[in-house]
Design an enzyme around this catalytic site. Structure first.
Site, short mmCIF file in Angstrom:
data_model
loop_
_atom_site.label_atom_id
_atom_site.label_comp_id
_atom_site.label_asym_id
_atom_site.label_seq_id
_atom_site.Cartn_x
_atom_site.Cartn_y
_atom_site.Cartn_z
N CYS A 149 -8.18 -1.84 3.62
CA CYS A 149 -8.16 -3.00 4.32
C CYS A 149 -9.57 -3.65 5.08
O CYS A 149 -9.62 -4.76 5.57
CB CYS A 149 -7.35 -2.78 5.87
SG CYS A 149 -5.61 -2.41 5.42
N GLU A 204 2.11 1.56 -3.58
CA GLU A 204 1.15 2.38 -4.32
C GLU A 204 1.07 3.76 -4.09
O GLU A 204 0.72 4.40 -5.01
CB GLU A 204 -0.21 1.48 -4.15
CG GLU A 204 -1.13 1.51 -4.93
CD GLU A 204 -2.55 0.99 -4.85
OE1 GLU A 204 -3.70 0.96 -5.10
OE2 GLU A 204 -2.48 0.09 -3.63
N SER A 234 -7.28 1.78 -2.85
CA SER A 234 -5.90 1.11 -2.85
C SER A 234 -6.43 -0.33 -3.53
O SER A 234 -7.31 -1.05 -2.97
CB SER A 234 -5.18 0.88 -1.60
OG SER A 234 -4.20 -0.09 -1.64
N GLU A 286 0.90 -1.12 -0.22
CA GLU A 286 0.03 -0.09 0.10
C GLU A 286 0.95 1.14 0.09
O GLU A 286 0.58 2.11 -0.44
CB GLU A 286 -0.86 0.21 1.29
CG GLU A 286 -2.04 0.85 1.18
CD GLU A 286 -3.02 0.69 2.20
OE1 GLU A 286 -4.38 0.21 1.74
OE2 GLU A 286 -2.81 0.82 3.38
N GLU A 324 -15.82 -11.62 2.34
CA GLU A 324 -14.50 -11.18 1.60
C GLU A 324 -13.72 -12.22 1.24
O GLU A 324 -13.43 -12.18 0.00
CB GLU A 324 -13.56 -10.54 2.56
CG GLU A 324 -12.41 -9.85 1.92
CD GLU A 324 -11.25 -9.34 2.75
OE1 GLU A 324 -10.43 -8.32 2.45
OE2 GLU A 324 -11.41 -9.74 4.03
N LYS A 381 -15.50 -10.16 7.06
CA LYS A 381 -14.33 -11.01 6.43
C LYS A 381 -15.02 -12.43 5.77
O LYS A 381 -14.42 -12.96 4.92
CB LYS A 381 -13.30 -11.27 7.45
CG LYS A 381 -12.53 -10.00 8.23
CD LYS A 381 -11.65 -9.65 7.05
CE LYS A 381 -10.76 -8.38 7.76
NZ LYS A 381 -9.76 -7.56 6.77
N GLU A 426 -12.85 -11.76 -6.98
CA GLU A 426 -11.55 -10.92 -7.20
C GLU A 426 -10.42 -11.37 -6.32
O GLU A 426 -9.33 -11.01 -6.44
CB GLU A 426 -12.10 -9.40 -7.06
CG GLU A 426 -13.14 -8.98 -7.91
CD GLU A 426 -14.47 -9.21 -7.22
OE1 GLU A 426 -15.43 -8.31 -7.67
OE2 GLU A 426 -14.46 -10.09 -6.26
N CYS A 441 -11.12 -1.94 14.05
CA CYS A 441 -11.52 -3.24 14.27
C CYS A 441 -11.65 -3.56 15.86
O CYS A 441 -12.29 -4.54 16.30
CB CYS A 441 -10.22 -4.12 13.70
SG CYS A 441 -9.91 -3.80 12.09
#
Length: 588
Positions: free
Chosen positions: A300, A283, A320, A280, A362, A359, A367, A505
């Site tokens: 994230c 990037e 990102s 990241e 996810e 998650k 992807e 989190c």
């Protein structure tokens, strides 16, 4: 503010004009039970559990909506009040699925506690039950209206915290239920799957979809090598499941428990966090140096990513492309790590223990699939992890501390630890980017501008003689003004960290559920702050606190990935996003 003097249970109490009876009582240390009340979110008085008797009032009044007045006299536990509360709770129970032994919230249910405290053992009300709806079609959240008490905490949380309003009251009168529009599945609407509705539900009407049996099946499969990783925020919450004070850091005991459950390797997602910072951070530099899309958003938080895909698809180029830490970790386990150990990736089962319900969806994203296998096979929340540990008969509190497995993927820095707190990703990225651009070890690694619980934190940071504005936010209501600025082309920021859950989190939808009496009570430090402190304390104790200093990260790049942003890194560690339709089945 103007002071108001009143009597509560015969005690003279000083309150502020505009306070409610509930606020005045709690500030004076007088307990009034509640069910629907969530400070700043749901203060409607619709459950009628906080009933009190006010002198000269004809009826009992709800303490959470009744303002104090000069000379007011209040009784909180008179015979009339107790009878009123018992009737209220008995009416709720009369339309409630009372199969407590099979309920995910057994022994941590606010209705159950109210019934116990009020001495409700039976109900004089009986008859027909509202027709229930059961929805378990989404990857993350299960909705069971047979357990719902219509407190509306989930409705107001979704509306006021995330600005979405996915849930509402459907039907009227006795047929009323809480549901997405037209009683749709949570899978068929623009739900973030963040789980804030779950941790604010007082009963078992909303819960995470359990994946414990999948994990146990893998643990019992002799052909499977089962690798588990734990997110940084889990260590700051897991102890609460075993009666430890909020904010107790249980890293060593957590590792010991997972070893005893039979996992072949126990690692820390912090390695993946360090890896995320490398990608990241690179990037961000690439975008700065080559005219890329700015500001860049962190990626994230999968709940935040879902929100963008549904609500602001035109801003997806700002995200990102770096995968989240646990997905990067899984990709490396099933590529480089598997080659080092001579194991076929199809024989590896990766489990992520996360503070996050999103998650679970996810890992199903196409992807995020690398080659012919998924990066991560199962996600357990912090609460599920505790249930797994109990299933194996482990006395968590008495466990000795153990270390994460030391081979490749075992090292991590303090920068990885603070990923669990709002602002931690930004601070970790700034540490690495500043050190790289200035070409020397950081003398000061703490970026205090990134810390705290404010809705939006911003700062102008100078790195290598260049200044840039950063912003940090969590929850979508707090993020929306920043998104509107980007959408309108008026944003001054270069880099923006967004977390889906308030506080990050440490307050994820999969974390230990804090009773509303603690959430709404007087604490010198709130539960989110206590968990956050646990992570920053561990960061300070770490010998290495900059992600790029992690020797195993350096080894991974030198022997396998090449450099951040390489073709191999892009293939394994980056992803893409796409516009999502809000109501695909309803619109069809």
């Amino acid at each position: 503010m103007t002071e108001v003097h009143l009597k509560i249970d015969g005690r003279v109490v000083t309150a502020q004009k505009g306070d409610t009876v509930l606020t005045a009582a709690r500030n004076a240390g007088i307990h009034i039970p509640t069910l629907c009340y969530l400070k700043g979110i749901n203060e409607s008085g619709n459950c009628r559990v906080c009933l009190v008797e006010v002198k000269k009032a004809r009826t009992l009044l709800s303490a959470c909506t009744t303002p104090v007045s000069e000379g007011m006299e209040v009784l909180t536990h008179s015979e009339r009040v107790l009878e009123g509360r018992r009737n209220t709770v008995e009416l709720m129970i009369s339309n409630h699925n009372m199969d407590c032994l099979h309920c995910i919230r057994d022994q941590n249910c606010e209705l159950q506690k109210l019934a116990r405290d009020l001495g409700v053992r039976d109900t004089k009300f009986s008859g027909e039950h509202t027709q229930p709806a059961y929805d378990d079609f989404s990857y993350g959240i299960v909705r069971d209206t047979s357990k719902c008490v219509l407190c509306q905490r989930c409705i107001e949380t979704c509306r006021k915290v995330q600005g979405l309003g996915i849930l509402g009251l459907e039907n009227r009168g006795f047929k009323t239920i809480v549901a997405p529009v037209f009683n749709s599945s949570m899978a068929d609407v623009d739900c973030m799957q963040c789980g804030q509705c779950v941790i604010n539900c007082p009963v078992g009407a909303l819960a995470e979809k359990e994946n414990i049996r999948d994990v146990i099946q893998a643990l019992n499969d002799p052909k499977k090598i089962v690798v588990v990783q734990t997110a940084p925020a889990v260590r700051a919450s897991l102890g609460e499941e075993f009666g430890m004070p909020i904010g107790t850091r249980v890293t060593g005991k957590m590792v010991a428990a997972l070893h005893r459950c039979g996992f072949d390797r126990v690692y820390d997602t912090n390695f993946g966090a360090d890896l995320t910072i490398m990608e990241e951070g690179n990037e961000l530099l690439e975008r700065l140096n080559h005219g890329g899309v700015l500001p860049m958003f962190t990626s994230c938080s999968p709940g935040w990513v879902r929100y963008m895909e549904y609500e602001y698809p035109q801003l997806l180029p700002h995200l990102s492309t770096s995968k989240s830490p646990h997905m990067m970790f899984g990709a490396i386990v099933k590529s480089y790590w598997s080659k080092l150990h001579g194991i076929d990736p199809k024989d590896i089962f990766v489990v992520s223990i996360m503070p996050c319900i999103a998650k679970k969806s996810e890992i199903k994203r196409p992807e995020c699939k690398t080659a012919a296998y998924t990066d991560v096979d199962a996600v357990l929340t912090t609460r599920e992890c505790a249930r797994l540990i109990r299933m194996f008969g482990i006395d968590f509190a008495d466990l000795p501390d153990e270390e994460f497995d030391p081979d490749l993927l075992g090292d991590y820095t303090g920068a990885g630890v603070i990923f669990g707190a709002s602002g931690g990703v930004m601070e970790a990225a700034l540490r690495t980017v500043k050190q790289k651009l200035e070409g020397k070890k950081l003398e000061k690694v703490d970026f205090l501008e990134c810390r705290g619980m404010q809705g939006v934190k911003e700062a102008e940071i100078e790195i290598a003689g260049q200044k840039m504005w950063i912003a940090i936010t969590s929850s979508m209501t707090a993020a929306k003004p920043l998104l509107e600025e980007v959408k309108n082309g008026t944003s001054k920021y270069t880099f923006i960290e967004v977390m889906g859950c308030p506080g990050g989190c440490i307050n994820g939808g999969g974390q230990s559920i804090v009773p509303s009496s603690i959430k709404n009570g007087k604490l010198c430090m709130g539960y989110k702050e206590l968990r956050m402190k646990a992570l920053y304390d561990e960061d300070v104790e770490m010998p290495l606190r900059v992600s790029s200093d992690n020797p195993q990260i350096q080894e991974l790049y030198s022997k396998y990935l090449g450099q951040p942003g390489s073709e191999k890194a892009e293939q394994l560690l980056h992803t893409s996003y796409s516009r999502k339709e809000k109501f695909p089945k309803l619109d069809a």
